[in-house]
Design a protein around this motif. Sequence first.
Motif: not given
Length: 161
Positions: A92-97, A131-138, A100-103, A46-54
């Motif tokens: 903020v949560l919506t923008s981070s999702i 995918t699991g993290a994205m679902v939990a974040g959503f 991350a979803l775009a990446i 995850y740390s290789h991608t700034p969007a995932f860090k965000y």
Amino acid sequence: MMKNMQSFCSLLVRLLAFGATLSAAIVMATSHEKTKFFSLNVEAKYSHTPAFKYFVIANAIGSAYSFLLLFLPTAGSLSALVVASDVVLTMVLTSSISAALAIAYVGKEGNSYAGWLPICGQVPKYCRHVTGAMVAGFVGALLYLLLILYSIYTRCKSSVS
């Protein structure tokens, strides 16, 4: 009696939002996989991608915020500040999702115009974690939206009565 039920519902939804955002941050932060691809070592983290860090940072902030509000009284003079903070955190949560979803989409599907190949075929465990993290974040963002709508509803209801 009704006031206690409203407080309990709000507390329950906030507790669920805490769990969802904490889960999203932990699952994304622990997502990594190493593999060999055409005799090249490939590592996906995850740390290789700034969007995932965000995404991890936003969800960690969301869970810390929820945890603090579990112990603070939200009624009275602080209620307007809590609603405003809930709105900001939801954005903020919506923008981070979204970031991350775009990446994640590019990682899953690739981009033929840019010459980017999909990676989920090579690192499926990593993609399942993301995918699991994205679902939990959503789910966490939806719970915060529910908190906002519930707060607006109770404010309007109390001002009419």
